[in-house]
Design a protein around this motif. Structure first.
Motif, PDB file in Angstrom:
ATOM      1  N   MET A 276      47.423 -25.105  27.683  1.00  0.00           N
ATOM      2  CA  MET A 276      48.071 -23.812  27.484  1.00  0.00           C
ATOM      3  C   MET A 276      47.010 -22.722  27.634  1.00  0.00           C
ATOM      4  O   MET A 276      45.891 -22.858  27.155  1.00  0.00           O
ATOM      5  CB  MET A 276      48.700 -23.730  26.100  1.00  0.00           C
ATOM      6  N   THR A 277      47.348 -21.638  28.298  1.00  0.00           N
ATOM      7  CA  THR A 277      46.391 -20.552  28.499  1.00  0.00           C
ATOM      8  C   THR A 277      46.899 -19.277  27.862  1.00  0.00           C
ATOM      9  O   THR A 277      48.097 -19.057  27.753  1.00  0.00           O
ATOM     10  CB  THR A 277      46.155 -20.306  30.005  1.00  0.00           C
ATOM     11  N   SER A 278      45.955 -18.433  27.451  1.00  0.00           N
ATOM     12  CA  SER A 278      46.317 -17.199  26.751  1.00  0.00           C
ATOM     13  C   SER A 278      46.307 -16.026  27.711  1.00  0.00           C
ATOM     14  O   SER A 278      45.603 -16.023  28.715  1.00  0.00           O
ATOM     15  CB  SER A 278      45.323 -16.938  25.613  1.00  0.00           C
ATOM     16  N   PHE A 279      47.108 -15.025  27.378  1.00  0.00           N
ATOM     17  CA  PHE A 279      47.177 -13.797  28.165  1.00  0.00           C
ATOM     18  C   PHE A 279      47.335 -12.645  27.183  1.00  0.00           C
ATOM     19  O   PHE A 279      48.332 -12.573  26.462  1.00  0.00           O
ATOM     20  CB  PHE A 279      48.361 -13.856  29.134  1.00  0.00           C
ATOM     21  N   ALA A 280      46.330 -11.767  27.123  1.00  0.00           N
ATOM     22  CA  ALA A 280      46.274 -10.753  26.070  1.00  0.00           C
ATOM     23  C   ALA A 280      47.050  -9.502  26.467  1.00  0.00           C
ATOM     24  O   ALA A 280      46.476  -8.462  26.783  1.00  0.00           O
ATOM     25  CB  ALA A 280      44.818 -10.418  25.767  1.00  0.00           C
ATOM     26  N   VAL A 429      36.026  -4.462  34.270  1.00  0.00           N
ATOM     27  CA  VAL A 429      36.299  -5.723  34.971  1.00  0.00           C
ATOM     28  C   VAL A 429      36.261  -6.886  33.982  1.00  0.00           C
ATOM     29  O   VAL A 429      37.135  -7.762  33.990  1.00  0.00           O
ATOM     30  CB  VAL A 429      35.281  -5.940  36.108  1.00  0.00           C
ATOM     31  N   GLY A 430      35.244  -6.909  33.102  1.00  0.00           N
ATOM     32  CA  GLY A 430      35.150  -7.958  32.105  1.00  0.00           C
ATOM     33  C   GLY A 430      36.366  -7.992  31.188  1.00  0.00           C
ATOM     34  O   GLY A 430      36.879  -9.067  30.854  1.00  0.00           O
ATOM     35  N   GLU A 431      36.840  -6.799  30.782  1.00  0.00           N
ATOM     36  CA  GLU A 431      38.031  -6.715  29.944  1.00  0.00           C
ATOM     37  C   GLU A 431      39.253  -7.293  30.659  1.00  0.00           C
ATOM     38  O   GLU A 431      40.035  -8.054  30.072  1.00  0.00           O
ATOM     39  CB  GLU A 431      38.303  -5.254  29.564  1.00  0.00           C
ATOM     40  N   LEU A 432      39.428  -6.933  31.923  1.00  0.00           N
ATOM     41  CA  LEU A 432      40.582  -7.410  32.692  1.00  0.00           C
ATOM     42  C   LEU A 432      40.567  -8.930  32.826  1.00  0.00           C
ATOM     43  O   LEU A 432      41.599  -9.594  32.667  1.00  0.00           O
ATOM     44  CB  LEU A 432      40.604  -6.760  34.077  1.00  0.00           C
ATOM     45  N   LEU A 433      39.399  -9.501  33.097  1.00  0.00           N
ATOM     46  CA  LEU A 433      39.299 -10.951  33.250  1.00  0.00           C
ATOM     47  C   LEU A 433      39.567 -11.666  31.933  1.00  0.00           C
ATOM     48  O   LEU A 433      40.177 -12.741  31.906  1.00  0.00           O
ATOM     49  CB  LEU A 433      37.923 -11.330  33.802  1.00  0.00           C
ATOM     50  N   GLU A 434      39.127 -11.070  30.831  1.00  0.00           N
ATOM     51  CA  GLU A 434      39.449 -11.630  29.514  1.00  0.00           C
ATOM     52  C   GLU A 434      40.952 -11.560  29.264  1.00  0.00           C
ATOM     53  O   GLU A 434      41.566 -12.510  28.764  1.00  0.00           O
ATOM     54  CB  GLU A 434      38.712 -10.842  28.416  1.00  0.00           C
ATOM     55  N   GLN A 435      41.561 -10.438  29.627  1.00  0.00           N
ATOM     56  CA  GLN A 435      42.971 -10.208  29.335  1.00  0.00           C
ATOM     57  C   GLN A 435      43.902 -11.137  30.108  1.00  0.00           C
ATOM     58  O   GLN A 435      44.984 -11.472  29.627  1.00  0.00           O
ATOM     59  CB  GLN A 435      43.311  -8.740  29.605  1.00  0.00           C
ATOM     60  N   VAL A 436      43.499 -11.559  31.318  1.00  0.00           N
ATOM     61  CA  VAL A 436      44.344 -12.488  32.079  1.00  0.00           C
ATOM     62  C   VAL A 436      43.983 -13.944  31.806  1.00  0.00           C
ATOM     63  O   VAL A 436      44.452 -14.861  32.486  1.00  0.00           O
ATOM     64  CB  VAL A 436      44.301 -12.202  33.602  1.00  0.00           C
ATOM     65  N   GLY A 437      43.125 -14.164  30.791  1.00  0.00           N
ATOM     66  CA  GLY A 437      42.846 -15.525  30.340  1.00  0.00           C
ATOM     67  C   GLY A 437      41.779 -16.266  31.108  1.00  0.00           C
ATOM     68  O   GLY A 437      41.667 -17.486  30.989  1.00  0.00           O
ATOM     69  N   LEU A 438      40.943 -15.553  31.887  1.00  0.00           N
ATOM     70  CA  LEU A 438      39.883 -16.218  32.640  1.00  0.00           C
ATOM     71  C   LEU A 438      38.529 -16.136  31.946  1.00  0.00           C
ATOM     72  O   LEU A 438      37.670 -16.984  32.158  1.00  0.00           O
ATOM     73  CB  LEU A 438      39.762 -15.596  34.047  1.00  0.00           C
ATOM     74  N   GLY A 439      38.330 -15.101  31.148  1.00  0.00           N
ATOM     75  CA  GLY A 439      37.048 -14.908  30.477  1.00  0.00           C
ATOM     76  C   GLY A 439      36.089 -14.110  31.333  1.00  0.00           C
ATOM     77  O   GLY A 439      36.124 -14.168  32.573  1.00  0.00           O
TER      78      GLY A 439
END
Length: 568
Positions: A276-280, A429-439
């Motif tokens: 399961m993956t998260s999406f913020a 960019v870091g925030e966006l990658l965290e928010q789509v669950g990639l880190g």
């Protein structure tokens, strides 16, 4: 006697860090006239088995255990020359991406006749006749004209039909079909699956059908093998495996399939194996600007026409054009998910590219937020429009520059529109990658280091970078397995519900359209033939063409009511 017998097959790929086991002791048999389905997540090892049978494993991948036998002869240890004699003549393959199977420099006639002559040892006249018959059999319209055209002159669905014709040229006894219907609409998909069924019955051809579409498995196959992480977790007759699945992973896969007969709020995700993956969405919503919804339509398409050259010529009367989009009109209101469906070549993707500005309309107008954007004269309106509209494409790999790192890919629209620069852009960019669950660690990697679902998440992060008002999704999940599809579709649902994003959603997957869209336009030969609210369309379609499309949907008819699916 089995046509194909795979026993304890193990395939490994050595890397600098470790040995990756792509297939682990897999067993599979294919009888004459049998269609054997092979399903599982992306990376489960399905296509690797197909490549191993064909002797087409990419180096340094190699078989480290087990055997592959064609009839009673072991073929897993054959040298390249012996495999070339077998490949194509006895065992043929239909690849997922038709562009990799067709030579762009040769006409369809040249490619088909060359293959026929090489494998069947017939003359040029006979080969020409067979090539024409093959195009007719895979239902290519106007086959006499199409034979002398090049691959780029065909739509994606028609290119896939040509690839299937190419696989049939040698009259093989075994066909490995690797996602043969991924790029096809339901009408063409039904024709291709009927063709595969006919081949199995009439000529006793054995087929391995590799697909992520559980509806196709239910409708087409006799037996099915389910793979997870390189291993076979369940195998048996299709009705048994889908109707009374024993393994938790199989049950989870079946649950994730969009249902064509009812609308759900969210898609169940495959939870087996802790994937399961998260999406913020809450974090994204915090920084999203609050905008006043415009009165009336956000997007208005008024009488849009787009033509493409079919035949060139020095003089005007020597040229011939066809209308990919013919006098199309519709409105999309703020916060709406507007769906577009239709056969391959009906104009769905063309209208999306015209709206986005990738193509310029030959007639009609496009308005965004009340301003004309189809004419390049109003530069301020065009620039604002390009920031407010973003697109998610069908193939995430081809839409991402393989030579750019992920941070540069996601930062590109931010820098292009002058929103942020330097360290601030890097943080965003870091925030966006965290928010789509990639880190944030994903920023330093390249697209090839990610799975298909992860690459689509990168595309979503890039699309969200400019905080757009309008998102165009052109077949965003067609290349993804059902588990990753559920993740991506839930992300899109969250974006629409929490951020009020307006979407144009293009898909040939009608069950997905039912779950995602508020209204749906049905296109045929460049024109809209029906436009209704989604539930009204699916329950009471007015046009015969729409009813025909709906009737062709693959259905999970083999799933028993006794299967315990999660509560929607």
């Amino acid at each position: 006697m089995a046509l194909l017998n795979i026993r304890d097959l193990t395939v490994e790929f050595p890397t600098r860090r470790k040995v990756f086991k792509a297939v682990n002791a897999a067993c599979l048999t294919v009888e004459p006239g049998e269609i054997h389905g092979l399903v599982g997540e992306s990376g489960a090892g399905k296509s690797t088995i197909g490549a191993a049978v064909m002797g087409l494993l990419e180096r340094p991948g190699h078989i480290t255990g087990g055997t592959i036998a064609y009839r009673e002869d072991e073929i897993s240890g054959l040298d390249d020359e012996a495999m070339r004699k077998l490949r194509g003549r006895k065992i043929s393959m239909i690849f997922q991406d038709p562009l990799t199977s067709l030579n762009p420099l040769f006409t369809i006639r040249q490619q088909l006749t060359e293959t026929i002559i090489a494998n069947l040892k017939v003359g040029k006249v006979d080969a020409d006749a067979r090539a024409l018959a093959l195009l007719q059999r895979v239902d290519i319209p106007d086959p006499e004209t199409r034979l002398d055209q090049y691959p780029h002159q065909f739509s994606g669905g028609m290119r896939q039909r040509v690839v299937i014709a190419l696989a049939l040229c040698s009259e093989p006894e075994v066909i490995i079909a690797d996602e043969p219907t991924t790029a096809l609409d339901v009408a063409v998909q039904a024709q291709i699956l009927e063709l595969i069924r006919d081949l199995a019955v009439e000529r006793q051809v054995g087929v391995i059908l590799i697909t992520h579409d559980m509806g196709v498995i239910a409708d087409t196959t006799d037996r099915v093998t389910v793979m997870y992480d390189g291993s076979v977790v369940e195998s048996g007759p299709t009705a048994q495996v889908l109707g009374q699945p024993e393994h938790d992973y199989t049950k989870s896969l079946i649950a994730a399939v969009p249902r064509p007969n009812r609308k759900v709020h969210r898609f169940p995700q495959v939870s087996y194996g802790g994937r399961m993956t998260s999406f913020a969405i809450e974090e994204i919503a915090k920084g999203w600007p609050v905008r006043e919804a415009p009165e009336g339509a956000l997007v208005s398409v008024a009488g849009v026409t787009k033509r493409f050259a079919e035949k060139g010529g020095l003089l005007p009367w020597q040229r011939r054009h066809f209308k990919a989009v013919d006098d199309v009109s519709f409105d999309i209101v703020p916060g709406e998910v507007f769906g577009v469906v239709g056969e391959s070549g009906s104009g769905k993707s063309t209208i999306a590219r015209v709206i986005s500005g990738l193509y310029r309309a030959d007639g009609g107008n496009i308005y965004f937020d009340g301003r004309l954007v189809s004419e390049p004269s109003d530069k301020e309106a065009i620039r604002a429009f390009r920031q407010d509209i973003q697109m998610i494409f069908q193939d995430p790999y081809s839409s991402l520059n393989p030579r750019m790192r992920v941070d540069d890919i996601v930062a590109e629209p931010i820098k292009h529109h002058g929103l942020l620069s330097g360290h601030a852009a890097k943080l965003r960019v870091g925030e966006l990658l965290e928010q789509v669950g990639l880190g944030a660690d994903a920023a330093a990697k390249y697209p090839h280091e990610f799975s298909g679902g992860q690459r689509q998440r990168i595309s979503i992060a890039r699309a969200l970078a400019t905080q757009p008002k309008f998102l165009i999704c052109d077949e965003p999940t067609s290349a993804l397995d059902v588990s990753i599809q559920a993740q991506i579709l839930n992300i899109l649902k969250d974006l629409q519900e929490h951020l009020g994003l307006t979407m144009l959603f293009i898909s040939h997957d009608l069950p997905v359209v039912r779950q995602m869209c508020d209204r749906v336009a049905v296109m045929k030969q460049g024109r809209i033939v029906e436009l209704q609210e989604t539930e009204a369309l699916f329950s009471d379609a007015k046009e015969n063409y729409t009813r025909e499309l709906l009737s062709l949907m693959p259905r999970m008819s083999d799933v028993s009511d006794e299967v315990q699916l999660p509560d929607y």
